[in-house]
Design a protein around this motif. Sequence first.
Motif, mmCIF file in Angstrom:
data_model
loop_
_atom_site.group_PDB
_atom_site.id
_atom_site.type_symbol
_atom_site.label_atom_id
_atom_site.label_comp_id
_atom_site.label_asym_id
_atom_site.label_seq_id
_atom_site.Cartn_x
_atom_site.Cartn_y
_atom_site.Cartn_z
ATOM 1 N N PRO A 54 -3.286 -11.954 -12.618
ATOM 2 C CA PRO A 54 -3.930 -13.184 -12.134
ATOM 3 C C PRO A 54 -5.128 -13.553 -12.988
ATOM 4 C CG PRO A 54 -4.532 -11.321 -10.753
ATOM 5 C CD PRO A 54 -3.485 -10.815 -11.702
ATOM 6 N N GLU A 55 -5.406 -14.842 -13.037
ATOM 7 C CA GLU A 55 -6.564 -15.338 -13.774
ATOM 8 C C GLU A 55 -7.785 -15.255 -12.860
ATOM 9 O OE1 GLU A 55 -6.162 -15.980 -16.946
ATOM 10 O OE2 GLU A 55 -4.048 -15.508 -16.630
ATOM 11 N N VAL A 56 -8.625 -14.284 -13.110
ATOM 12 C CA VAL A 56 -9.819 -14.063 -12.290
ATOM 13 C C VAL A 56 -11.027 -13.957 -13.202
ATOM 14 C CG1 VAL A 56 -8.562 -12.917 -10.435
ATOM 15 C CG2 VAL A 56 -9.456 -11.554 -12.327
ATOM 16 N N ARG A 57 -12.176 -14.278 -12.642
ATOM 17 C CA ARG A 57 -13.421 -14.168 -13.400
ATOM 18 C C ARG A 57 -13.726 -12.693 -13.628
ATOM 19 N NH1 ARG A 57 -16.640 -18.709 -13.500
ATOM 20 N NH2 ARG A 57 -18.476 -17.399 -13.822
ATOM 21 N N GLY A 58 -14.168 -12.371 -14.808
ATOM 22 C CA GLY A 58 -14.495 -10.987 -15.117
ATOM 23 C C GLY A 58 -14.781 -10.827 -16.599
ATOM 24 N N ILE A 59 -15.210 -9.637 -16.964
ATOM 25 C CA ILE A 59 -15.491 -9.304 -18.355
ATOM 26 C C ILE A 59 -14.549 -8.191 -18.768
ATOM 27 C CG2 ILE A 59 -17.198 -8.425 -19.985
ATOM 28 C CD1 ILE A 59 -19.370 -9.607 -18.221
ATOM 29 N N TYR A 80 -15.753 -29.675 -23.710
ATOM 30 C CA TYR A 80 -16.653 -30.815 -23.843
ATOM 31 C C TYR A 80 -16.610 -31.723 -22.617
ATOM 32 C CZ TYR A 80 -18.730 -35.025 -25.911
ATOM 33 O OH TYR A 80 -19.524 -36.111 -26.162
ATOM 34 N N ARG A 81 -15.416 -31.932 -22.068
ATOM 35 C CA ARG A 81 -15.283 -32.840 -20.931
ATOM 36 C C ARG A 81 -15.478 -32.143 -19.579
ATOM 37 N NH1 ARG A 81 -16.619 -37.568 -22.745
ATOM 38 N NH2 ARG A 81 -14.991 -38.727 -23.886
ATOM 39 N N VAL A 82 -14.993 -30.929 -19.442
ATOM 40 C CA VAL A 82 -15.013 -30.260 -18.134
ATOM 41 C C VAL A 82 -16.195 -29.309 -18.005
ATOM 42 C CG1 VAL A 82 -13.685 -28.804 -16.546
ATOM 43 C CG2 VAL A 82 -12.507 -30.456 -17.999
ATOM 44 N N GLY A 83 -16.604 -28.694 -19.119
ATOM 45 C CA GLY A 83 -17.719 -27.762 -19.076
ATOM 46 C C GLY A 83 -17.313 -26.314 -18.929
ATOM 47 N N THR A 84 -16.008 -26.031 -18.930
ATOM 48 C CA THR A 84 -15.535 -24.660 -18.834
ATOM 49 C C THR A 84 -14.160 -24.550 -19.464
ATOM 50 O OG1 THR A 84 -15.035 -22.816 -17.329
ATOM 51 C CG2 THR A 84 -14.492 -25.030 -16.566
ATOM 52 N N VAL A 85 -13.845 -23.336 -19.953
ATOM 53 C CA VAL A 85 -12.488 -23.051 -20.414
ATOM 54 C C VAL A 85 -11.971 -21.794 -19.716
ATOM 55 C CG1 VAL A 85 -12.522 -24.196 -22.660
ATOM 56 C CG2 VAL A 85 -13.507 -21.906 -22.443
ATOM 57 N N LYS A 86 -12.472 -21.548 -18.517
ATOM 58 C CA LYS A 86 -11.973 -20.425 -17.725
ATOM 59 C C LYS A 86 -10.634 -20.823 -17.098
ATOM 60 C CE LYS A 86 -15.862 -18.103 -18.253
ATOM 61 N NZ LYS A 86 -15.955 -16.889 -19.089
ATOM 62 N N GLY A 109 -6.739 -26.527 -14.660
ATOM 63 C CA GLY A 109 -5.415 -26.886 -14.170
ATOM 64 C C GLY A 109 -5.327 -28.369 -13.871
ATOM 65 N N GLY A 110 -4.175 -28.948 -14.144
ATOM 66 C CA GLY A 110 -3.954 -30.351 -13.827
ATOM 67 C C GLY A 110 -4.603 -31.336 -14.773
ATOM 68 N N LEU A 111 -5.128 -30.857 -15.912
ATOM 69 C CA LEU A 111 -5.844 -31.763 -16.810
ATOM 70 C C LEU A 111 -4.921 -32.693 -17.586
ATOM 71 C CD1 LEU A 111 -8.704 -29.534 -18.295
ATOM 72 C CD2 LEU A 111 -8.955 -31.546 -16.846
ATOM 73 N N PHE A 136 -1.800 -27.551 -16.805
ATOM 74 C CA PHE A 136 -0.791 -27.628 -15.752
ATOM 75 C C PHE A 136 -1.174 -26.660 -14.632
ATOM 76 C CE2 PHE A 136 1.053 -28.751 -19.848
ATOM 77 C CZ PHE A 136 1.516 -30.030 -19.581
ATOM 78 N N ALA A 137 -0.301 -25.730 -14.281
ATOM 79 C CA ALA A 137 -0.587 -24.777 -13.193
ATOM 80 C C ALA A 137 -1.043 -25.544 -11.956
ATOM 81 C CB ALA A 137 -1.607 -23.745 -13.650
ATOM 82 N N HIS A 138 -2.036 -25.010 -11.238
ATOM 83 C CA HIS A 138 -2.530 -25.717 -10.048
ATOM 84 C C HIS A 138 -3.493 -26.811 -10.479
ATOM 85 C CE1 HIS A 138 -5.787 -22.929 -10.952
ATOM 86 N NE2 HIS A 138 -6.581 -23.719 -10.249
#
Length: 567
Positions: free
Chosen positions: A482-487, A320-326, A331-333, A403-405
Amino acid sequence: MSDWLGNALVSPALMLMAGGFLLAATPRLIHAAWLLVLPVVALLLLWELPTGSHGQIELFGFDLTMLRVDGLSRIWATIFIIGSFLTGLYALHVNDRVQHVASLIYAGAAVGAVLAGDLVTLFVFWEATAISSVFLIWARRTVRAHIIGLRYLILQVISGLLLMVGTIIHYRVTGSTAFGHLGLDVAGGWLIFLAFGIKAAFPLLHNWVQDAYPESTVSGTVVLSIYTTKLAIYALARGFAGTEILITIGAVMTIFPIFFAVIENDLRRVLAYSLNNQLGFMVVGIGIGTPLALNGAAAHAFAHILYKGLLFMSMGAVLYRVGTVKASELGGLYKSMPFTAAFCIVGSMSISAFPLFSGFVTKSMILTAAAEQHHWIAWCALLVASAGVLDHSGIKVPFFSFFAHDAGYRVKEAPFNMLLAMAITAALCIGIGVYPAPLYAILPFDAPYSPYTTTHVVNQLQLLLFAALAFVVLFRSGLYPPEVRGINLDSDWLYRRALPAVVAGSRYGLMGLRDRMAGLVGSALLGARSRLEQAFGGRGVLSRTWTTGVMLLWVTALLAAYLLIYY
């Protein structure tokens, strides 16, 4: 008509559904009070109903029981109504009548299904949950949501059709539609079992969860996570308790989502896989079928609705606040959304079964029941799954989102109503973990259990700390995916990739066969034409001028043949 009116007045299910329809015509100003007061009244009404069957009517020759109140149905109806209150509070800021109406009707249909005393009534509410819930997906109002909603609806309707056909077969053989223990040796039992299995997201039938839940609206996903799958768990507990094949199915359900959740980038899809994992624990408990195991399945369903709802709430607030959950984009929220981060951690510790959190006092009941019945393979699978869930839901979700980056987002904290809903849910998760006696008191069977033994606490802490250490080592060494965009596709590869490839290959193969057959037919026709031209053409044999002697010879031969045949 008077019977129906009387049932509507005493049924918390019909009260919620009627309230949903009335909400469609009420002013926006009273929506908040309506969404919060109605579940409270329904919960009070539920606990005022005495144990037994109520609301019995005769319709088209069927004896229907709309309200069957016992220990098993009451605990499920209780948590469903509590979930309705929490999701209503969470969505108070949403100015979308469709979502509010669908949520109340969906909750009412789910409550009606768990209170149903016969298979016909169950079928009616079963289909009502499918029809009402799809609007929470379509409320996203995107082309993708529309397509996914259609896929979701098709699978839910198929489940209902299987339930209907199984009920018809069962009724024709037994003459009864009572919804009690069915088993797989009764007529229609396998069809009903498969109907329940679709909604319970059995392996190979589970992809609708990962497909639909993350595509719903912010609050719609929370609502979806509460009802459909847990309704199926209730149905299995009612109709198939002690069916041993469920132990194997449940064990597989706990293991396979771990691997896909680890590599998934969309955190709401991670939670959807985690939902499959937790359902597996309940299915194993139902398959074991002892009072302790069934109590464990019921208690774990109760706790799971709360902590999984809390996790979906926290990710919904991020969306709702950021517009993504990828995960690759977050990170850092914790700097901007500290309360949401704290509530997410409570949900993560609850699902990971840390002592003093709800998962600890419910999941262990199923593990203990498995050990008591010497189901050691299933017990080992549940132990591995307990460590795995810490990795993907206990650590991955809060770590990569808050957290994370530092992704650089500086946003407002979640709206107050969202925070209040998360706070109440988090308090329930902690309260059940610290003092589980009230939950144990409403469990359906008499099977005393004490979770806080020294052995259990020490063993669980060792398991969790080892799993946490494994995550740290893998992450620091760069071996963690790693967390990367993909399906990512799992068994839905069969119908998303393999089946289209087979259809396309078959199409091209048939086209090639058609072309070859056309060539052969064309060649045959040309050959026939050439032979006809040789016989009847201008220079053909039959077109030549024949002498009188030749013609006389043919006439004589034909006459001889005729006489020979005739005589």
